[in-house]
Design a protein around this motif. Structure first.
Motif, PDB file in Angstrom:
ATOM      1  N   THR A 104      -2.385  -0.344  -8.324  1.00  0.00           N
ATOM      2  CA  THR A 104      -3.666   0.090  -8.894  1.00  0.00           C
ATOM      3  C   THR A 104      -3.716   1.610  -9.114  1.00  0.00           C
ATOM      4  O   THR A 104      -4.741   2.134  -9.531  1.00  0.00           O
ATOM      5  CB  THR A 104      -4.830  -0.306  -7.962  1.00  0.00           C
ATOM      6  OG1 THR A 104      -4.670   0.393  -6.719  1.00  0.00           O
ATOM      7  CG2 THR A 104      -4.846  -1.807  -7.714  1.00  0.00           C
ATOM      8  N   MET A 105      -2.621   2.293  -8.844  1.00  0.00           N
ATOM      9  CA  MET A 105      -2.641   3.759  -8.985  1.00  0.00           C
ATOM     10  C   MET A 105      -2.138   4.190 -10.357  1.00  0.00           C
ATOM     11  O   MET A 105      -1.438   3.436 -11.032  1.00  0.00           O
ATOM     12  CB  MET A 105      -1.761   4.391  -7.904  1.00  0.00           C
ATOM     13  CG  MET A 105      -2.201   4.041  -6.506  1.00  0.00           C
ATOM     14  SD  MET A 105      -1.053   4.693  -5.290  1.00  0.00           S
ATOM     15  CE  MET A 105      -1.814   6.261  -4.922  1.00  0.00           C
ATOM     16  N   THR A 157       0.841  -1.200   0.000  1.00  0.00           N
ATOM     17  CA  THR A 157       0.000   0.000   0.000  1.00  0.00           C
ATOM     18  C   THR A 157       0.880   1.256   0.000  1.00  0.00           C
ATOM     19  O   THR A 157       2.101   1.179   0.208  1.00  0.00           O
ATOM     20  CB  THR A 157      -0.887   0.067   1.270  1.00  0.00           C
ATOM     21  OG1 THR A 157      -0.018   0.207   2.394  1.00  0.00           O
ATOM     22  CG2 THR A 157      -1.757  -1.167   1.410  1.00  0.00           C
ATOM     23  N   GLU A 202       0.338   9.180  -9.778  1.00  0.00           N
ATOM     24  CA  GLU A 202       0.181   8.911  -8.348  1.00  0.00           C
ATOM     25  C   GLU A 202       1.340   8.063  -7.831  1.00  0.00           C
ATOM     26  O   GLU A 202       1.850   8.287  -6.740  1.00  0.00           O
ATOM     27  CB  GLU A 202      -1.149   8.195  -8.094  1.00  0.00           C
ATOM     28  CG  GLU A 202      -2.355   9.098  -8.312  1.00  0.00           C
ATOM     29  CD  GLU A 202      -3.656   8.331  -8.516  1.00  0.00           C
ATOM     30  OE1 GLU A 202      -4.694   9.000  -8.595  1.00  0.00           O
ATOM     31  OE2 GLU A 202      -3.636   7.082  -8.618  1.00  0.00           O
ATOM     32  N   ARG A 208      -5.211   8.279  -0.143  1.00  0.00           N
ATOM     33  CA  ARG A 208      -5.034   6.945  -0.730  1.00  0.00           C
ATOM     34  C   ARG A 208      -4.126   6.037   0.094  1.00  0.00           C
ATOM     35  O   ARG A 208      -3.593   5.074  -0.430  1.00  0.00           O
ATOM     36  CB  ARG A 208      -4.382   7.087  -2.118  1.00  0.00           C
ATOM     37  CG  ARG A 208      -5.030   8.034  -3.057  1.00  0.00           C
ATOM     38  CD  ARG A 208      -6.356   7.462  -3.553  1.00  0.00           C
ATOM     39  NE  ARG A 208      -6.860   8.273  -4.627  1.00  0.00           N
ATOM     40  CZ  ARG A 208      -6.697   7.987  -5.906  1.00  0.00           C
ATOM     41  NH1 ARG A 208      -6.028   6.927  -6.272  1.00  0.00           N
ATOM     42  NH2 ARG A 208      -7.212   8.780  -6.824  1.00  0.00           N
ATOM     43  N   ARG A 225      -4.293   3.652   2.046  1.00  0.00           N
ATOM     44  CA  ARG A 225      -4.496   2.192   2.126  1.00  0.00           C
ATOM     45  C   ARG A 225      -4.583   1.530   0.748  1.00  0.00           C
ATOM     46  O   ARG A 225      -4.830   0.348   0.614  1.00  0.00           O
ATOM     47  CB  ARG A 225      -5.760   1.855   2.907  1.00  0.00           C
ATOM     48  CG  ARG A 225      -5.914   2.621   4.172  1.00  0.00           C
ATOM     49  CD  ARG A 225      -6.100   1.743   5.410  1.00  0.00           C
ATOM     50  NE  ARG A 225      -6.055   2.599   6.607  1.00  0.00           N
ATOM     51  CZ  ARG A 225      -4.964   2.834   7.301  1.00  0.00           C
ATOM     52  NH1 ARG A 225      -3.826   2.276   6.992  1.00  0.00           N
ATOM     53  NH2 ARG A 225      -4.985   3.640   8.351  1.00  0.00           N
ATOM     54  N   GLN A 226      -4.410   2.319  -0.318  1.00  0.00           N
ATOM     55  CA  GLN A 226      -4.532   1.752  -1.673  1.00  0.00           C
ATOM     56  C   GLN A 226      -3.252   1.009  -2.075  1.00  0.00           C
ATOM     57  O   GLN A 226      -2.128   1.442  -1.760  1.00  0.00           O
ATOM     58  CB  GLN A 226      -4.802   2.875  -2.680  1.00  0.00           C
ATOM     59  CG  GLN A 226      -5.120   2.364  -4.076  1.00  0.00           C
ATOM     60  CD  GLN A 226      -5.615   3.476  -5.003  1.00  0.00           C
ATOM     61  OE1 GLN A 226      -5.996   4.559  -4.532  1.00  0.00           O
ATOM     62  NE2 GLN A 226      -5.608   3.220  -6.291  1.00  0.00           N
ATOM     63  N   THR A 227      -3.443  -0.129  -2.777  1.00  0.00           N
ATOM     64  CA  THR A 227      -2.293  -0.865  -3.295  1.00  0.00           C
ATOM     65  C   THR A 227      -1.703  -0.053  -4.441  1.00  0.00           C
ATOM     66  O   THR A 227      -2.427   0.390  -5.340  1.00  0.00           O
ATOM     67  CB  THR A 227      -2.729  -2.257  -3.805  1.00  0.00           C
ATOM     68  OG1 THR A 227      -3.412  -2.905  -2.739  1.00  0.00           O
ATOM     69  CG2 THR A 227      -1.546  -3.091  -4.231  1.00  0.00           C
TER      70      THR A 227
END
Ligand code: ATP
Length: 236
Positions: free
Chosen positions: A135-136, A93, A140, A128, A130-132
């Motif tokens: 996937t950005m 993340t 980003e 963001r 906690r976003q992997t």
């Protein structure tokens, strides 16, 4: 303050950088412009202790010699690199990637404080966290790479062609985030082929041609220079 003097790099018989001299002050954005093969990555790698060539000269960071030191010692001294191609971990993340940047002693003592500082510098990363990363978007991900380098609480942040592969809109975001780094009092040494946008945010710039610095000026003066316009700004 980073002060580079008489920096030369050879690969075998090939002299890729010849007696380069440049400096970066706190809160200053300095861009190094040059065509493919001019020696831009050669300069940054030598500075960060990861050169494959023979390096001579001097690079003082707040008076401390960093040239020839181990890469981790150089980060400890206060110079952090965002490498070309970002070097981030797609399966982790945003927050995990940032935390990995906090390994130097200069950052470890205040990991939470550094994370808060970086997330407030880049509010988009805070949203963001906690976003992997895989996937950005490219822009980003580049911001994650910059955020991670900022976790070591550097005095100078060096970036190797951060705008490579980004759309014009994402480039704009990227360069805006460098203004945030500047506002935090960190010196920025930016190696770029995107002369137009980098000169817009830079304070000063250097032109590198065939391993030699051939011109040095304030960014607005460079942007007006006819030779720069011909070579880097697409003017006829
Ligand atoms: P680009 O924008 O294409 O990355 P650059 O300005 O960063 O270009 P460098 O990668 O620094 O250029 O390369 C400068 C010169 O040194 C080139 O002629 C290159 O072929 C040579 N060079 C770079 N790395 C090595 C190496 N490890 N061994 C031998 N020669 C190298």
């Amino acid at each position: 303050m980073l002060e580079i003097r008489d920096l030369s790099v050879s690969y075998g018989q090939h002299r890729a950088l010849e007696s380069a001299a440049l400096h970066v002050s706190p809160g200053e954005i300095v861009v190094i412009l040059g065509a493919n093969g001019a020696g831009k990555s050669t300069l940054l790698k030598a500075l960060c202790g990861i050169s494959e060539g023979r390096v001579t000269g001097s690079a003082l960071l707040d008076g401390e010699e960093i040239l020839g030191a181990r890469p981790d010692r150089i980060v400890e001294a206060g110079l952090s690199l965002v490498p070309e191609g970002r070097g981030i971990f797609g399966d982790l993340t945003v927050q995990e990637n940032l935390t990995l940047g906090a390994y130097p002693t200069r950052a470890r003592d205040d990991e939470t404080g550094n994370l808060d500082r970086v997330l407030s510098l880049f509010p988009k990363l805070a949203e963001r966290r906690r976003q992997t990363v895989r996937t950005m978007s490219g822009g980003e991900q580049q911001m994650v790479a910059i955020g991670r380098a900022m976790m070591s609480n550097p005095q100078v942040l060096a970036l190797d062609e951060p705008s490579l592969g980004l759309s014009p809109l994402l480039c704009k975001d990227l360069f805006q985030s460098l203004l945030a780094v500047k506002a935090a009092g960190v010196g920025v040494l930016l190696v770029e082929q995107n002369a137009k946008q980098s000169l817009r945010i830079a304070d000063r710039g250097y032109l590198l041609e065939n391993g030699e610095i051939v011109n040095e000026d304030k960014a607005d003066a460079l942007a007006r220079d006819p030779a720069v316009q011909r070579a880097y700004l697409g003017a006829g």
